[in-house]
Write a protein that holds these residues in place. Sequence first.
Motif, PDB file in Angstrom:
ATOM      1  N   ILE A  17       0.572  -1.079  -0.061  1.00 24.11           N
ATOM      2  CA  ILE A  17      -0.070   0.112  -0.022  1.00 24.11           C
ATOM      3  C   ILE A  17       1.096   1.460   0.072  1.00 24.11           C
ATOM      4  O   ILE A  17       0.691   2.463  -0.852  1.00 24.11           O
ATOM      5  N   GLY A  18       1.840   1.075   0.958  1.00 21.91           N
ATOM      6  CA  GLY A  18       2.806   2.339   1.016  1.00 21.91           C
ATOM      7  C   GLY A  18       3.388   2.840  -0.358  1.00 21.91           C
ATOM      8  O   GLY A  18       3.406   3.834  -0.725  1.00 21.91           O
ATOM      9  N   LEU A  42       7.808   5.193   8.519  1.00 25.65           N
ATOM     10  CA  LEU A  42       7.913   4.469   9.672  1.00 25.65           C
ATOM     11  C   LEU A  42       8.071   2.856   9.119  1.00 25.65           C
ATOM     12  O   LEU A  42       7.215   2.463   8.455  1.00 25.65           O
ATOM     13  N   ILE A  44       9.584  -1.538  10.187  1.00 23.42           N
ATOM     14  CA  ILE A  44       9.977  -2.112  11.395  1.00 23.42           C
ATOM     15  C   ILE A  44      11.502  -2.167  11.344  1.00 23.42           C
ATOM     16  O   ILE A  44      12.302  -2.140  10.400  1.00 23.42           O
ATOM     17  N   ALA A  49      13.610  -4.523   5.643  1.00 25.69           N
ATOM     18  CA  ALA A  49      12.520  -3.441   5.394  1.00 25.69           C
ATOM     19  C   ALA A  49      13.160  -1.989   5.433  1.00 25.69           C
ATOM     20  O   ALA A  49      12.829  -1.219   4.652  1.00 25.69           O
ATOM     21  N   ARG A  93      -0.113  -6.670   9.792  1.00 24.87           N
ATOM     22  CA  ARG A  93       0.454  -8.085   9.024  1.00 24.87           C
ATOM     23  C   ARG A  93      -0.805  -8.204   8.036  1.00 24.87           C
ATOM     24  O   ARG A  93      -1.980  -8.153   8.684  1.00 24.87           O
ATOM     25  N   PRO A  94      -0.779  -8.134   6.794  1.00 24.95           N
ATOM     26  CA  PRO A  94      -1.877  -8.688   6.002  1.00 24.95           C
ATOM     27  C   PRO A  94      -2.381  -9.836   5.798  1.00 24.95           C
ATOM     28  O   PRO A  94      -1.596 -10.818   6.241  1.00 24.95           O
ATOM     29  N   ILE A 111       0.885  -3.818  18.105  1.00 21.10           N
ATOM     30  CA  ILE A 111       1.371  -2.724  17.130  1.00 21.10           C
ATOM     31  C   ILE A 111       0.672  -1.427  17.724  1.00 21.10           C
ATOM     32  O   ILE A 111       1.344  -0.564  17.739  1.00 21.10           O
ATOM     33  N   GLN A 115       1.819   1.998  19.086  1.00 18.76           N
ATOM     34  CA  GLN A 115       1.745   3.494  18.255  1.00 18.76           C
ATOM     35  C   GLN A 115       0.753   4.421  19.031  1.00 18.76           C
ATOM     36  O   GLN A 115       1.002   5.600  18.683  1.00 18.76           O
ATOM     37  N   VAL A 132      -5.588   2.223   8.527  1.00 21.44           N
ATOM     38  CA  VAL A 132      -5.730   1.220   7.408  1.00 21.44           C
ATOM     39  C   VAL A 132      -5.476  -0.218   7.649  1.00 21.44           C
ATOM     40  O   VAL A 132      -6.280  -1.414   7.352  1.00 21.44           O
ATOM     41  N   GLY A 133      -4.388  -0.527   8.433  1.00 16.78           N
ATOM     42  CA  GLY A 133      -3.983  -2.089   8.634  1.00 16.78           C
ATOM     43  C   GLY A 133      -5.339  -2.770   9.462  1.00 16.78           C
ATOM     44  O   GLY A 133      -5.751  -2.102  10.372  1.00 16.78           O
ATOM     45  N   ASN A 134      -5.311  -3.718   8.914  1.00 12.76           N
ATOM     46  CA  ASN A 134      -6.691  -4.561   9.465  1.00 12.76           C
ATOM     47  C   ASN A 134      -6.285  -5.283  10.965  1.00 12.76           C
ATOM     48  O   ASN A 134      -5.070  -5.805  10.882  1.00 12.76           O
ATOM     49  N   ALA A 136      -8.958  -2.813  11.040  1.00 15.51           N
ATOM     50  CA  ALA A 136      -8.981  -1.219  10.918  1.00 15.51           C
ATOM     51  C   ALA A 136      -9.547  -0.857  11.991  1.00 15.51           C
ATOM     52  O   ALA A 136      -9.158  -0.016  12.893  1.00 15.51           O
ATOM     53  N   HIS A 190     -15.001  -2.474   8.898  1.00  9.22           N
ATOM     54  CA  HIS A 190     -14.372  -2.936   7.740  1.00  9.22           C
ATOM     55  C   HIS A 190     -14.311  -4.282   7.688  1.00  9.22           C
ATOM     56  O   HIS A 190     -13.110  -4.943   7.969  1.00  9.22           O
ATOM     57  N   SER A 240      -3.358  -8.813  -1.065  1.00 14.78           N
ATOM     58  CA  SER A 240      -4.426  -7.907  -0.697  1.00 14.78           C
ATOM     59  C   SER A 240      -4.443  -6.611  -1.483  1.00 14.78           C
ATOM     60  O   SER A 240      -3.401  -6.210  -2.003  1.00 14.78           O
TER      61      SER A 240
HETATM   62  P1  NAD Z   1       2.480  -5.241   3.200  1.00 14.49           P
HETATM   63  O1  NAD Z   1       2.851  -6.498   4.171  1.00 14.49           O
HETATM   64  O2  NAD Z   1       2.817  -5.203   1.840  1.00 14.49           O
HETATM   65  O3  NAD Z   1       3.247  -4.107   4.174  1.00 14.49           O
HETATM   66  C1  NAD Z   1       3.083  -3.608   5.267  1.00 14.49           C
HETATM   67  C2  NAD Z   1       4.274  -3.109   5.663  1.00 14.49           C
HETATM   68  O4  NAD Z   1       4.138  -2.845   7.204  1.00 14.49           O
HETATM   69  C3  NAD Z   1       5.469  -4.021   5.804  1.00 14.49           C
HETATM   70  O5  NAD Z   1       6.510  -3.551   5.026  1.00 14.49           O
HETATM   71  C4  NAD Z   1       5.829  -4.217   6.928  1.00 14.49           C
HETATM   72  O6  NAD Z   1       7.241  -4.442   7.331  1.00 14.49           O
HETATM   73  C5  NAD Z   1       5.224  -3.025   7.748  1.00 14.49           C
HETATM   74  N1  NAD Z   1       5.190  -3.215   9.333  1.00 14.49           N
HETATM   75  C6  NAD Z   1       4.722  -4.225   9.871  1.00 14.49           C
HETATM   76  N2  NAD Z   1       4.528  -3.838  11.106  1.00 14.49           N
HETATM   77  C7  NAD Z   1       4.738  -2.560  11.456  1.00 14.49           C
HETATM   78  C8  NAD Z   1       4.892  -1.644  12.478  1.00 14.49           C
HETATM   79  N3  NAD Z   1       4.859  -2.049  13.673  1.00 14.49           N
HETATM   80  N4  NAD Z   1       5.572  -0.597  12.330  1.00 14.49           N
HETATM   81  C9  NAD Z   1       5.780  -0.137  10.899  1.00 14.49           C
HETATM   82  N5  NAD Z   1       5.854  -0.849   9.697  1.00 14.49           N
HETATM   83  C10 NAD Z   1       5.225  -2.023  10.156  1.00 14.49           C
HETATM   84  O7  NAD Z   1       0.787  -4.946   3.503  1.00 14.49           O
HETATM   85  P2  NAD Z   1       0.033  -4.146   2.630  1.00 14.49           P
HETATM   86  O8  NAD Z   1      -0.609  -4.727   1.622  1.00 14.49           O
HETATM   87  O9  NAD Z   1       0.626  -2.662   2.432  1.00 14.49           O
HETATM   88  O10 NAD Z   1      -1.358  -3.805   3.907  1.00 14.49           O
HETATM   89  C11 NAD Z   1      -1.055  -3.274   5.137  1.00 14.49           C
HETATM   90  C12 NAD Z   1      -2.378  -3.266   5.644  1.00 14.49           C
HETATM   91  O11 NAD Z   1      -3.438  -2.712   5.409  1.00 14.49           O
HETATM   92  C13 NAD Z   1      -2.924  -4.919   6.086  1.00 14.49           C
HETATM   93  O12 NAD Z   1      -3.103  -5.007   7.449  1.00 14.49           O
HETATM   94  C14 NAD Z   1      -3.840  -5.188   5.218  1.00 14.49           C
HETATM   95  O13 NAD Z   1      -4.903  -5.869   5.517  1.00 14.49           O
HETATM   96  C15 NAD Z   1      -4.669  -3.595   5.252  1.00 14.49           C
HETATM   97  N6  NAD Z   1      -5.679  -3.241   4.181  1.00 14.49           N
HETATM   98  C16 NAD Z   1      -6.588  -2.480   4.826  1.00 14.49           C
HETATM   99  C17 NAD Z   1      -7.493  -2.119   3.979  1.00 14.49           C
HETATM  100  C18 NAD Z   1      -8.706  -1.487   4.228  1.00 14.49           C
HETATM  101  O14 NAD Z   1      -9.617  -1.032   3.623  1.00 14.49           O
HETATM  102  N7  NAD Z   1      -8.982  -0.725   5.472  1.00 14.49           N
HETATM  103  C19 NAD Z   1      -7.620  -2.319   2.727  1.00 14.49           C
HETATM  104  C20 NAD Z   1      -6.246  -3.128   2.170  1.00 14.49           C
HETATM  105  C21 NAD Z   1      -5.291  -3.532   2.914  1.00 14.49           C
END
Ligand code: NAD
Length: 329
Positions: A17-18, A42, A44, A49, A93-94, A111, A115, A132-134, A136, A190, A240
């Motif tokens: 997503i980043g 930020l 890890i 990473a 974690r996705p 986490i 934060q 955003v992270g699930n 969420a 969500h 995802s």
């Molecule tokens: P990804 O695994 O590609 O990236 C996640 C990144 O977060 C990794 O680079 C990891 O090293 C980093 N990370 C993990 N723990 C961390 C912490 N404590 N501090 C900083 N960084 C940390 O995953 P992604 O595809 O980018 O998805 C990220 C999250 O978003 C997942 O939880 C996914 O389920 C969620 N998501 C939510 C929605 C929504 O609509 N709310 C939609 C899509 C995805």
Amino acid sequence: MAKTPLRVAVTGAAGQIGYSLLFRIANGDMLGKDQPVILQLLEIDNEKAQKALKGVMMEIDDCAFPLLAGMTAHSDPMEAFKDADFALLVGARPRGPGMERKDLLEANAQIFTVQGKALDAVASRNVKVLVVGNPANTNAYIAMKSAPSLPAKNFTAMLRLDHNRALSQVATKLGKPVGSIEKMAVWGNHSPTMYADYRFATIDGQSVKDAINDDAWNRDTFLPTVGKRGAAIIDARGASSAASAANAAIDHMHDWHLGTAGKWTTMGIPSDGSYGIPEGTMFGFPVTVENGEYKIVQGLEIDAFSQERINLTLKELTEEREGVAHLLA
Ligand code: NAD
Ligand code: LMR
């Protein structure tokens, strides 16, 4: 005169997503084409990473974005969130194939406690936080509870992807552009229990409900399609949703900062008790935004079917909250 740069912290900055998000923030898509930004990223504390993050930052440099006034990499949230005006908490974690979102609850709760505390200690007192992270909603709830000196209303969860998915499904069904639809709403979590509600929506000023006129399509096709879209994308892509999730995060923050000009959108926000949702529950509501403050759309009629769906998604959120209560004690 040029505006003062705003500080935008993004976690999980080297994730998928980043990679779709940072370039658009730096390009002014989120806070406006006249608003300089400083990115505070930020990841890890792990060599791979951090190295990947440096690579993304090299690419951002190579875009020579005129609005980018600074950019830093961090492994400590106390540094990444320092004076942040906006915080997009993406890192988590996705979910992989076959995994339920609930499986991720405990790991992610850890986490978001850390934060939330860091935001409490060092962010701007007006920081606008989007999780955003699930899962969420529950992660946003945990961050909010871990930051008692910040106003609870500063913490939100992303329901905008569900909102956008609902718009797209209705537009396709009616063969009209997405831009002709107003007053869509998504209630709750969500997750597949969310309740996407087009009863009040209009398309070119006409009622969407009347135009579709098919309750079975709503129940058996529309709601499952929107609710399970995340899983369908994981199944199809083997990963995802990323670009659409980043786009929804941009939309959410854009509208929170710059307003909705009277139009409805959906945000996951701490309930004020509206529609019988217990106060503090991080719940998707239809909102309008003015001067950086969101307001729940009031006075909507909740019929029996809608109440049933709202109860279902509330029940799931209540269970998620109970599942992490021990971490907040
Ligand atoms: P990804 O695994 O590609 O990236 C996640 C990144 O977060 C990794 O680079 C990891 O090293 C980093 N990370 C993990 N723990 C961390 C912490 N404590 N501090 C900083 N960084 C940390 O995953 P992604 O595809 O980018 O998805 C990220 C999250 O978003 C997942 O939880 C996914 O389920 C969620 N998501 C939510 C929605 C929504 O609509 N709310 C939609 C899509 C995805
Ligand atoms: C999505 O809705 O695409 C994300 O929340 C990913 C998922 O796990 O469903």
